[in-house]
Design an enzyme around this catalytic site. Structure first.
Site, PDB file in Angstrom:
ATOM      1  N   ILE A   9      60.565  36.773  94.326  1.00 33.07           N
ATOM      2  CA  ILE A   9      59.114  36.831  94.578  1.00 33.07           C
ATOM      3  C   ILE A   9      59.053  36.910  96.100  1.00 33.07           C
ATOM      4  O   ILE A   9      57.983  37.732  96.452  1.00 33.07           O
ATOM      5  CB  ILE A   9      58.634  35.575  94.044  1.00 33.07           C
ATOM      6  N   VAL A  32      66.967  31.505  92.414  1.00 34.70           N
ATOM      7  CA  VAL A  32      66.953  32.936  92.496  1.00 34.70           C
ATOM      8  C   VAL A  32      65.653  33.306  92.435  1.00 34.70           C
ATOM      9  O   VAL A  32      65.064  34.053  93.200  1.00 34.70           O
ATOM     10  CB  VAL A  32      67.933  33.624  91.418  1.00 34.70           C
ATOM     11  N   CYS A  33      64.875  32.779  91.672  1.00 32.15           N
ATOM     12  CA  CYS A  33      63.375  33.183  91.527  1.00 32.15           C
ATOM     13  C   CYS A  33      62.463  33.379  92.956  1.00 32.15           C
ATOM     14  O   CYS A  33      61.809  34.408  93.000  1.00 32.15           O
ATOM     15  CB  CYS A  33      62.549  32.083  90.661  1.00 32.15           C
ATOM     16  N   PRO A  34      62.609  32.271  93.784  1.00 31.73           N
ATOM     17  CA  PRO A  34      61.640  32.459  94.971  1.00 31.73           C
ATOM     18  C   PRO A  34      62.413  33.597  95.810  1.00 31.73           C
ATOM     19  O   PRO A  34      61.577  34.149  96.459  1.00 31.73           O
ATOM     20  CB  PRO A  34      62.088  31.237  95.737  1.00 31.73           C
TER      21      PRO A  34
END
Length: 194
Positions: A51, A46-48
């Site tokens: 970002i 999920v993080c990318p």
């Protein structure tokens, strides 16, 4: 525990800025709105998406005098390698904001988002005003990402309030009706809204 209207804890640390390592501090951004966004780990799922979504909309934040800093407990070396990876394979590519490395976990701990057992952070969003005061705090568990639209909406609402002194009702968006925070002002709003 941190709450809105408290001063944001100052911090200083190494970050990846472009393709370089730089020391950044919250105090570097005095006079600007700041979104300090914590995320669990580099090279995850999920993080990318978060970002990249914010980096691609950075012009929208810049137009509002808002800086964005993303932070995790990974090292600057890990951050740098992640920026070198193509987005098509889970990398994040070149970013339009710093990636702060909180290897000693002091920033994550100060903002109350450190998962002590795992050694990484929860998804935390902290909106800090130009005076260094916390205005909005959101913390999610790992599986759910943030909304760029909601981050911009909240930023717009706080900017509007600061400029006009009026308050923003549920689902407010720019150019929507606001409420003058007085008994008569609220009556005027409710009579036109309902």
């Amino acid at each position: 525990m941190l709450q809105p209207n408290m001063p944001a804890p100052n911090f200083s640390g190494q970050a990846v800025v472009g393709k370089e390592f730089e020391t950044i501090s919250l105090s570097d951004y005095k006079g600007k709105w700041v979104i300090l966004a914590f995320y669990p780990l580099d090279f995850t799922f999920v993080c990318p998406t978060e970002i990249i979504a914010i980096s691609d909309q950075m012009e929208q934040f810049a137009q509002r005098n808002c800086a964005v800093i993303f932070c995790s407990t990974d090292s600057v070396y890990s951050h740098l390698q992640w920026t070198k990876m193509d987005r098509k394979v889970g990398g994040i590519g070149q970013l339009n904001f710093p990636l702060l490395a909180d290897k000693n976990m002091s920033v994550s701990r100060a903002f109350g988002v450190l998962d002590e057992e795992q050694g990484n952070t929860y998804r935390g969003n902290f909106l800090i005003d130009p005076k260094g005061v916390l205005r909005q705090i959101t913390v999610n568990d790992d599986p759910v990402g943030r909304s760029v639209e909601e981050a911009l909406r909240l930023l717009d609402a706080f900017i509007f309030h600061e400029e006009h002194g009026e308050v923003c009702p549920a689902n407010w968006k720019p150019k929507s009706k606001t409420i003058v925070p007085t008994p008569d002002g609220s009556k005027a709003y409710f009579s036109s809204a309902n």
